[in-house]
Design a protein around this motif. Structure first.
Motif: not given
Length: 123
Positions: A1-19, A110-114
């Motif tokens: 089964q083809l699967q594409f999973v994103e993670s790492g999103g969050a609430l962050v203050q301006p100037g902050g960082s996320l990966r 694009y052919d595959y999406w998360g």
């Protein structure tokens, strides 16, 4: 089964960082161009960054250049988006997508999406 999973999103203050991470299963990313798109409420989907299959070529939306970095680890079948100096206007749902061709700003190439991961930048 083809699967594409994103993670790492969050609430962050301006100037902050996320990966953000994008992990593929059921297929290999080795020969695919991988892009990150984002879509804010009421706005069109826009390409944020893309990395070619070799990893040697990357491109960025003008407004994120110098703040965001895309990278890939084919051994882990994963693509990352390091986001620094985040701004409220970066708030959106972020999606990774794979293309069997070259990087393109048109999401229809694009052919595959998360399923997306939500990034909110707010005080």
């Amino acid at each position: 089964q083809l699967q594409f999973v994103e993670s790492g999103g969050a609430l962050v203050q301006p100037g902050g960082s996320l990966r953000l991470s994008c992990v593929a299963s059921g297929f290999t990313l080795d020969y695919l161009a991988i892009a990150w798109f984002r879509q804010a409420p009421g706005k069109k989907r826009e390409g944020v960054s893309c990395i070619e299959s070799s990893g040697g070529t990357t491109n960025y939306l003008d407004s994120v250049t110098g703040r965001f970095t895309i990278s890939r680890d084919n051994a882990k079948n994963t693509v990352y988006l390091q986001m620094n100096s985040l701004r409220p206007e970066d708030t959106a749902d972020y999606y990774c997508a794979a293309s069997m061709g070259w990087c393109d700003t048109d999401w229809r190439e694009y052919d595959y999406w998360g399923q997306g991961t939500q990034v909110t930048v707010s005080p």
